[in-house]
Design an enzyme around this catalytic site. Structure first.
Site, PDB file in Angstrom:
ATOM      1  N   GLU A 433       0.800  -1.228   0.000  1.00  0.00           N
ATOM      2  CA  GLU A 433       0.000   0.000   0.000  1.00  0.00           C
ATOM      3  C   GLU A 433       0.831   1.275   0.000  1.00  0.00           C
ATOM      4  OE1 GLU A 433      -4.217  -1.515   1.581  1.00  0.00           O
ATOM      5  OE2 GLU A 433      -2.892  -0.908   3.175  1.00  0.00           O
ATOM      6  N   GLU A 503      -3.934 -10.597  -0.421  1.00  0.00           N
ATOM      7  CA  GLU A 503      -4.850 -10.585   0.725  1.00  0.00           C
ATOM      8  C   GLU A 503      -6.234 -10.943   0.208  1.00  0.00           C
ATOM      9  OE1 GLU A 503      -4.696  -6.888   2.991  1.00  0.00           O
ATOM     10  OE2 GLU A 503      -2.546  -6.755   2.636  1.00  0.00           O
TER      11      GLU A 503
HETATM   12  C1  GAL Z   1      -5.372  -4.161   3.422  1.00  0.00           C
HETATM   13  C2  GAL Z   1      -4.020  -3.873   4.016  1.00  0.00           C
HETATM   14  C3  GAL Z   1      -3.819  -4.556   5.333  1.00  0.00           C
HETATM   15  C4  GAL Z   1      -5.013  -4.330   6.211  1.00  0.00           C
HETATM   16  C5  GAL Z   1      -6.240  -4.846   5.524  1.00  0.00           C
HETATM   17  C6  GAL Z   1      -7.488  -4.602   6.310  1.00  0.00           C
HETATM   18  O1  GAL Z   1      -5.735  -3.176   2.527  1.00  0.00           O
HETATM   19  O2  GAL Z   1      -2.986  -4.251   3.154  1.00  0.00           O
HETATM   20  O3  GAL Z   1      -2.665  -4.066   5.932  1.00  0.00           O
HETATM   21  O4  GAL Z   1      -5.162  -2.982   6.441  1.00  0.00           O
HETATM   22  O5  GAL Z   1      -6.410  -4.175   4.317  1.00  0.00           O
HETATM   23  O6  GAL Z   1      -7.515  -5.244   7.506  1.00  0.00           O
HETATM   24 MG    MG Z   2      -2.516  -0.016   4.993  1.00  0.00          MG
END
Ligand code: GAL
Ligand code: MG
Length: 973
Positions: A433, A503
């Site tokens: 990010e 993710e």
């Molecule tokens: C993503 C991010 C993580 C965390 C997650 C939400 O966008 O990379 O670090 O913030 O969302 O829990």
């Molecule tokens: Mg973040």
């Protein structure tokens, strides 16, 4: 006199990534080192320029001061920076600065040796002084910094070592990850010594064909290397000698001077046992550096694995195989120590992940402790090693800002230099990010040259287009992409890179709906290879409710089974009095803060099952080996034939010898009795021997097939009268609240953040007003018509109550108006008298399950105390549900109680809480259990989805408007 390090103001200088720091390398100096861990003199200043001179207290190293006895407490923020200054600035006045000091007694025996200080991790700027003299500076909070102390200390003497740690700096803008902000020295500090002639780096390349190449960099403290030095080594007893062809080439190359100090060991290992996450075969490598007279000047030991990783077309291949990435994102976290994790804790994390079928870890969002990679090598994980770069709040400004260029290259290259010899590391990640800019490409260029043996990924680059030929990502690694987009991409003919989500399936609260749908699609669609669940931990810090402070190291034993002891709680954002915070968003893991698995872990375990079971046209059972590299010989099993009449018959299972991908038909292990009704066959698979991560007998998966469906049973004949009150509500000795209609559940985090719960509230579903329309007796039955009015619509509800042998049968019908087009549930709720403590059911279990998260809960005869059937999510919400329940009993210790039989498998929950009890409080410890039970049985229950961050559940798991019908029978035991 101004201290030169303070005068440099390194916290305000993005170009300065270090000063006086030694280059990162992969020589492990931990063994035999002199530990400086323990109590240090400590002062917390208000800012780096504030004078040191107050009273000293004691701080434990390693350990964040925010988790110790200071007034600077943890703060949780997701995206927003904790201060207002724009990059590269940080607060000039309010900048907690920890001064750590201690004496070091330098052994006389260290005379003539190089003396090196290693600080495992300090956030965010580290200044080092010895006896008041400046030694060095470092940034990069999750990697070690080394400084040569040889000229600063006297062997046989004593010196004062001071480590000053400045919390906020230009570097903080690159460390804006979504977790708690802490300050301090969070990993071990040590001293080690070497001969003046030493191994400065060792670079191992070991392929699955057995080719081994060890490139070493030799240095001498004096500068010029002494003549005649040479290397040798061994690999599990196999002698390794210096590669003369490499030496010759160097000698002939006029660019190479004697100063360079490079040499290579090389061999080819016959019949090598390759390393994979399934078969983590490691070899012991020793590299020795000799002086001209043959004596050993330095030694470096490594555990290495032979494996290849490559991207071919749109497949990521490990040793030539397209493997599934069953990954999780893992932060460094511990409820007592914050960011500091011990070896035992790391091992426990990885052991647990192994037991639940995970084979991959993304080190979100910074490099882990060195021990993490040793353990991943040893236990078998594929690691995406991620650099400590997240500039989330100011991503766009920083990605192309040349002032931060050094930091990008520094952070990425240092990670690669440290971790390059780990077979577990299969992919480098440039961070998280931080938008995408030239600073990323600079770092990517460095990696490509230094380590061409691994792919590179960066979500920010992949965002440009999953097939985009950007320099910074070989993997299409989106986050939270809708599954249909992933499938469409794989089917589009345009795909050029493996699609592995960095993710997905956000685990906040009661979540991870549709995980099984994801895996069904991944396994059915070439081009999709898996992903990393967000995330491993619920970052709840153990907090004393009384004084609001983190409990710290002394808190072991103050929690159990996911729950903090009375007087304590799991703190999340805002609980330390933070003005700005992001609440419970930090509690989004698949385990509770004490590592107790949440129910989703069982779902994951089943989805990752190494062995699959299917029924083949009712003629036989098909067992298949679903692994990539090994047979089934490490497994054993037991068959269980589950019959609706309450019987469970068992037989030992003999698993067929199958290579990866093979299938075999095995005969039915148990004859199916003619009677007994609905019948299921479960294969309870366990480990056949002790493994590094599981003792023999550990359950691995429980695949199940339906052998015989339930036959419709004629309803029992009507008997005597049924009693209802004037409002048409059932009067029953065991019920304190009669069965009524419920369309509401205590919103999950997904319901709230996904916008569903606000809509439900606007419709008034949390406070439906019941109005009886008519109560009619027809023969033995009573028909009750009622209306449940929300603010915008009315639900018509009919109950037909018919007395039957030992109880009452209730036929229900609810008609939802069109505007209630997506509700949490349609079903019945009632409450029981106190004293009913044991829940026994025939249905899916034993763990909590929901319509879109029910894959890991086999049908069986299950029993649990009512209290234990509730899942203690940190922020109370709908929980404790069981999917596919056919019938259940609720009984007191004297076996009295009630029994419920459902017309078909339904969603049921039995808890001590009304939905409104759950919504009224913010933490689990504030819940006050009711004496009786609150029972929900649902004709339809909405899926959980993952909408707190990512896609909602699928349309097939929504509860539609229109007519719903269900019936059930209530009897007294
Ligand atoms: C993503 C991010 C993580 C965390 C997650 C939400 O966008 O990379 O670090 O913030 O969302 O829990
Ligand atoms: Mg973040």
């Amino acid at each position: 006199m101004t201290d030169p390090l303070l005068a440099l103001r390194p916290w305000d200088a993005p170009e300065v990534t270090s000063w006086g720091r030694l280059p990162m390398n992969a020589v492990d100096r931990r063994a035999g080192a002199h530990s400086l861990d323990g109590g240090w003199r400590f002062q917390l200043l208000s800012a780096p320029h504030a004078p040191v001179g107050g009273a000293w207290s004691t701080a434990t190293v390693p350990g964040a001061w925010t988790m110790q006895d200071t007034d600077d407490l943890p703060q949780y923020l997701n995206v927003r920076m904790p201060f207002a200054e724009f990059p590269p600035r940080s607060p000039a006045e309010d900048n907690p600065t920890g001064v750590y000091e201690r004496e070091i007694d330098v052994p006389a025996g260290w005379a003539g040796r190089r003396i090196v200080l290693q600080v495992g991790a300090a956030e965010s700027v580290l200044l080092v002084h010895v006896d008041g003299r400046p030694v060095g500076v470092s940034k990069d909070s999750h990697l070690a910094a080394e400084f040569e102390l040889t000229g600063f200390v006297r062997p046989g003497g004593r010196a004062v070592l001071r480590l000053t740690v400045v919390k906020w700096s230009d570097a903080s803008h690159l460390e804006d990850q979504d977790h708690w902000w802490h300050g301090g020295i969070t990993r071990s500090v040590l001293l080690y010594t070497t001969d003046p002639l030493y191994l400065a780096d060792v670079d191992v390349r070991a392929g699955r064909d057995g080719e081994l190449r060890v490139d070493c960099r030799v240095r001498d403290a004096g500068g010029a290397l002494p003549a005649g030095w040479y290397l040798d080594g061994e690999l599990d007893g196999l002698a390794l000698a210096q590669d003369t062809a490499f030496d010759r080439a160097n000698a002939e190359d006029e660019r190479v001077s004697a100063f360079l100090g490079e040499a290579r060991l090389r061999t080819r290992v016959p019949e090598v046992r390759p390393w994979t996450a399934e078969t983590p075969e490691l070899y012991g490598l020793t590299v020795r550096l000799h002086r001209a007279d043959g004596t050993v000047a330095d030694t470096s030991r490594h555990r290495i694995g032979f494996r290849d990783v490559e991207v071919v077309g749109r497949d990521l291949l490990i040793n030539g195989e397209r493997v599934y990435i069953r990954g999780v994102n893992r932060h460094d976290f511990h409820p007592l120590t914050g960011r500091t994790v011990s070896y035992d804790d790391l091992r426990a994390d990885l052991v647990l992940l192994k037991r639940f079928g995970f084979n991959a870890i993304r080190t979100a969002h910074y490099p882990g402790d060195p021990a993490l990679y040793d353990l991943a090598d040893e236990l078998g994980f594929y690691v995406v090693d991620e650099a400590d770069i997240e500039s989330h709040d100011h991503a766009h400004e920083i990605a192309d800002d040349p002032r931060h260029l050094n930091a990008f290259v520094d952070r990425v290259s240092r990670m690669v230099l440290r971790d390059k010899n780990h077979p577990s590391v299969i992919i480098w990640s440039l961070g998280n990010e931080s938008d995408y800019g030239a600073n990323h490409d600079a770092a990517a260029g460095w990696v490509r040259r230094h380590d061409p043996s691994r792919p590179l990924q960066y979500e920010g680059a992949a965002k440009r287009g999953w097939a985009d030929p950007e320099v910074a990502s070989d993997i299409a690694c989106p986050m939270y992409a809708p599954l249909e987009d992933c499938v469409a991409h794989a089917l589009s003919g345009e795909q050029t890179k493996p699609l592995i989500q960095c993710e997905y399936s956000h685990a906040m609260g009661n979540s991870n709906g549709t995980l099984a749908d994801h895996w069904a699609a991944i396994e059915a669609t070439p081009g999709l290879q898996g992903g990393f669940i967000w995330e491993f931990w619920d970052h709840g810090i153990l907090q004393s409710v009384n004084d609001g402070r983190p409990v710290g190291r002394g808190g072991a034993g103050l929690y159990d089974n996911g729950v903090a002891a009375p007087g304590y709680r799991w703190a999340y954002g805002g609980d330390f009095g933070e003005k700005d915070h992001d609440g419970a968003f930090v509690a989004d893991g698949v385990v509770f803060p004490d590592r107790t698995p949440k129910p989703v872990m069982y779902e994951h375990r089943e989805l990752a099952a190494p062995l699959r079971l299917e029924l083949f046209r009712h003629e036989g059972l098909v067992v298949s080996n679903h692994q990539h590299f090994r047979g089934l010989d490490w497994l054993t099993g037991t068959w269980e034939l589950v019959l609706a009449d309450g019987r469970t018959l068992t037989a030992a299972a003999e698993l067929p010898a199958l290579l990866p991908g093979e299938t075999a038909v095995v005969p039915f292990p148990l004859a199916l009795p003619q009677d007994g009704g609905e019948a299921w066959l479960t294969l309870r698979v366990t480990t056949a021997k002790d493994l590094a991560w599981a003792p023999r007998g550990t359950e691995v998966c429980t695949p199940q097939v339906l052998l015989r469906a339930a036959a419709p049973v004629p309803g029992p004949a009507a008997t005597g009268p049924v009693e209802v009150d004037a409002d048409g509500l059932l009067v029953h000795p065991l019920l304190t609240a009669a069965p009524t209609l419920s369309l509401w559940r205590a919103p999950t985090d997904n319901d709230e953040l996904g916008g569903m719960a606000p809509r439900w509230r606007a419709w008034g579903l949390d406070a439906l007003v019941r109005k009886v329309v008519s109560v009619r007796r027809e023969g033995p039955s009573v028909t009750v018509l009622a209306e449940y009015a929300g603010t915008t619509g009315v639900v018509r509800h009919r109950q037909v109550l018919t007395p039957v042998e030992g109880g009452v049968r209730i036929d229900e019908r609810a008609e939802l108006p069109a505007e209630f087009d997506d509700v949490a549930r349609v079903g019945t709720v009632f409450e029981t008298v106190a004293g009913l403590e044991l829940l026994e059911w025939f249905g899916q279990g034993p763990w909590e399950s929901y319509p879109d998260r029910s894959g890991g809960a086999p049908v069986g005869h299950h029993a649990l105390p009512v209290d234990a059937s509730f899942t203690p999510y940190l922020r109370p919400q709908e929980s404790g549900g069981r999917h596919g329940v056919r019938r259940f009993t609720l009984s007191a210790p004297d076996a009295t109680g009630l029994a419920v039989a459902l017309d078909e498998p339904r969603q049921v929950s039995v808890t001590r809480y009304r939905a409104e009890d759950l919504t009224a409080v913010a933490h689990h410890d504030e819940l006050v259990p009711r004496a009786g039970c609150v029972v929900h049985l649902d004709a339809a229950h909405r899926g959980l989805g993952t909408a707190s961050c990512g896609p909602d559940t699928f349309p097939s798991y929504l509860v539609a408007p229109g007519v719903h019908r269900w019936n059930w029978t209530l009897r007294v035991l």
